[in-house]
Write a protein that holds these residues in place. Structure first.
Motif, short mmCIF file in Angstrom:
data_model
loop_
_atom_site.label_atom_id
_atom_site.label_comp_id
_atom_site.label_asym_id
_atom_site.label_seq_id
_atom_site.Cartn_x
_atom_site.Cartn_y
_atom_site.Cartn_z
N ALA A 22 -7.65 3.15 -13.51
CA ALA A 22 -6.22 3.44 -13.39
C ALA A 22 -5.99 4.62 -12.46
CB ALA A 22 -5.63 3.73 -14.76
N GLY A 23 -5.02 4.47 -11.56
CA GLY A 23 -4.64 5.55 -10.66
C GLY A 23 -5.37 5.55 -9.34
N ILE A 24 -6.47 4.78 -9.23
CA ILE A 24 -7.19 4.72 -7.96
C ILE A 24 -6.35 3.92 -6.97
CG2 ILE A 24 -9.29 3.93 -6.80
CD1 ILE A 24 -10.77 4.28 -9.38
N GLU A 25 -6.28 4.42 -5.75
CA GLU A 25 -5.40 3.83 -4.76
C GLU A 25 -6.15 2.93 -3.78
OE1 GLU A 25 -1.52 5.88 -3.04
OE2 GLU A 25 -3.29 6.50 -1.94
N ALA A 26 -5.55 1.79 -3.48
CA ALA A 26 -6.08 0.87 -2.47
C ALA A 26 -4.97 0.57 -1.47
CB ALA A 26 -6.57 -0.42 -3.12
N TYR A 27 -5.36 0.00 -0.34
CA TYR A 27 -4.39 -0.39 0.67
C TYR A 27 -4.37 -1.92 0.73
CZ TYR A 27 -1.68 -0.13 5.00
OH TYR A 27 -0.68 -0.23 5.93
N ILE A 28 -3.17 -2.50 0.59
CA ILE A 28 -3.04 -3.96 0.49
C ILE A 28 -2.23 -4.48 1.66
CG2 ILE A 28 -2.12 -5.85 -0.89
CD1 ILE A 28 -2.73 -4.26 -3.38
N LEU A 29 -2.72 -5.57 2.24
CA LEU A 29 -2.03 -6.25 3.34
C LEU A 29 -1.87 -7.71 2.95
CD1 LEU A 29 -0.89 -6.33 6.23
CD2 LEU A 29 -3.23 -6.75 7.04
N ALA A 30 -0.61 -8.18 2.86
CA ALA A 30 -0.31 -9.57 2.51
C ALA A 30 0.45 -10.22 3.65
CB ALA A 30 0.50 -9.63 1.21
N PHE B 133 0.08 1.31 0.32
CA PHE B 133 -0.82 1.84 -0.70
C PHE B 133 -0.33 1.43 -2.09
CE2 PHE B 133 -1.20 4.67 2.94
CZ PHE B 133 -2.58 4.81 3.06
N VAL B 134 -1.26 1.02 -2.95
CA VAL B 134 -0.91 0.63 -4.32
C VAL B 134 -1.98 1.17 -5.27
CG1 VAL B 134 -0.44 -1.27 -5.90
CG2 VAL B 134 0.15 -1.51 -3.48
N GLU B 135 -1.54 1.82 -6.34
CA GLU B 135 -2.48 2.30 -7.35
C GLU B 135 -2.84 1.16 -8.31
OE1 GLU B 135 -1.03 5.65 -9.46
OE2 GLU B 135 -0.77 6.90 -7.68
N VAL B 136 -4.06 1.20 -8.82
CA VAL B 136 -4.50 0.22 -9.81
C VAL B 136 -3.55 0.27 -11.01
CG1 VAL B 136 -6.32 -0.42 -11.43
CG2 VAL B 136 -6.92 0.34 -9.12
N GLY B 137 -3.04 -0.88 -11.41
CA GLY B 137 -2.11 -0.96 -12.54
C GLY B 137 -0.65 -0.90 -12.14
N TYR C 295 -8.02 -3.14 0.93
CA TYR C 295 -8.88 -2.23 1.71
C TYR C 295 -9.07 -0.91 0.97
CZ TYR C 295 -7.83 -5.29 5.71
OH TYR C 295 -7.69 -6.38 6.55
N ASP C 296 -10.20 -0.28 1.22
CA ASP C 296 -10.47 1.07 0.74
C ASP C 296 -9.94 2.04 1.79
OD1 ASP C 296 -11.44 3.50 -0.09
OD2 ASP C 296 -13.45 2.77 -0.54
N PRO C 297 -8.96 2.90 1.42
CA PRO C 297 -8.39 3.81 2.42
C PRO C 297 -9.39 4.81 2.98
CG PRO C 297 -6.98 3.66 0.49
CD PRO C 297 -8.28 3.01 0.13
N MET C 298 -10.45 5.07 2.24
CA MET C 298 -11.49 6.02 2.68
C MET C 298 -10.88 7.38 3.02
SD MET C 298 -14.48 4.63 2.61
CE MET C 298 -15.38 3.07 2.68
N GLY C 299 -9.84 7.77 2.26
CA GLY C 299 -9.21 9.07 2.45
C GLY C 299 -8.22 9.13 3.60
N SER C 300 -8.05 8.04 4.32
CA SER C 300 -7.13 8.03 5.46
C SER C 300 -5.74 7.56 5.03
CB SER C 300 -7.67 7.11 6.55
OG SER C 300 -6.73 6.99 7.62
N GLU C 301 -4.73 8.00 5.74
CA GLU C 301 -3.37 7.53 5.53
C GLU C 301 -2.87 6.73 6.72
OE1 GLU C 301 -0.84 10.77 4.51
OE2 GLU C 301 -1.92 11.26 2.66
N ASP C 302 -3.75 6.48 7.68
CA ASP C 302 -3.40 5.77 8.91
C ASP C 302 -3.81 4.30 8.80
OD1 ASP C 302 -2.96 4.77 11.42
OD2 ASP C 302 -4.24 6.21 12.47
N PRO C 303 -2.82 3.38 8.71
CA PRO C 303 -3.16 1.95 8.61
C PRO C 303 -4.07 1.47 9.73
CG PRO C 303 -0.83 2.30 8.20
CD PRO C 303 -1.37 3.60 8.69
#
Length: 212
Positions: A21-29, A42-46, A69-77
């Motif tokens: 919970a709370g871990i962030e991923a980057y989603i592209l649909a 960016f979307v957090e788990v849950g 995707y794993d953002p790997m600490g980046s905020e740049d798509p």
């Protein structure tokens, strides 16, 4: 519905998707060919995200691709969306002959709401009310007093927070055996998970002479 889902594990990618919970991923649909973007962010788990939230498209394509995707600490798509950061990719075909159900799961995503063509919202979040609430004084009264003057009443809920009912009781005199009806409270039921709904009530009053 038909779908193919692939976790992209090292060294090709960074999968599988996180579960904490709370871990962030980057989603592209997108549509299958990527020409229309239904969601990117960016979307957090849950937490939830909405496809075509701005209603840019009349409806969703029958064939879609959703990639995590794993953002790997980046905020740049531009840095995030690449093969090395890919954790999971899923190809989904929505068929009219196969009904969609709430809580259907496609890879790391789960359906919790959608809007029909006629505007009807189908959701796991159900707004309802508590039904009748009643406040009564036990038949023996308080310290021999035949009645008390109510000052305040509050309800604390683990799902709805703090609910102030003081305006409904302040100054009301209640005697043993009396029943004071209170307005129902609004509750949102979450059907996507098993939830215990707890309500704690406090009632403050005084004797009629104000001594207690």
């Amino acid at each position: 519905q038909k779908f193919d889902c692939f976790d992209v594990e090292p060294p090709e990618g960074s999968g599988p998707p996180p579960t904490g919970a709370g871990i962030e991923a980057y989603i592209l649909a997108t549509t299958l060919q990527g020409e229309d973007v239904y969601f990117e962010g960016f979307v957090e788990v849950g937490k939830t995200f909405t496809l075509n939230e701005g209603l840019e498209y009349d409806k969703l394509s029958a064939d879609m691709n959703i990639t995590v995707y794993d953002p790997m600490g980046s905020e740049d798509p531009g840095e995030i969306v690449n093969q090395a950061n890919m954790m999971q990719t899923m190809f989904l075909h929505l068929s009219c002959s196969q009904p969609l159900f709430l809580l259907d799961r496609f890879g790391a995503q789960q359906v919790v709401e959608w809007v029909e063509d006629d505007g009807r919202v189908v959701s796991t979040q159900v707004a309802t009310t508590s039904g009748d609430l009643e406040l009564s004084l036990n038949t023996t009264g308080v310290d021999g007093e035949e009645g008390i003057r109510l000052l305040e009443t509050n309800i604390i809920s683990n799902t709805e927070g703090f609910i102030n009912k003081t305006d409904e009781v302040n100054g009301v005199i209640i005697s043993p055996g009396d029943v004071l009806p209170l307005a129902p409270i609004d509750i949102t039921l979450d059907l996507s998970q098993r939830t215990r709904y707890t309500f704690f009530t406090t009632v403050v009053g005084e004797t009629l002479d104000g001594s207690t």
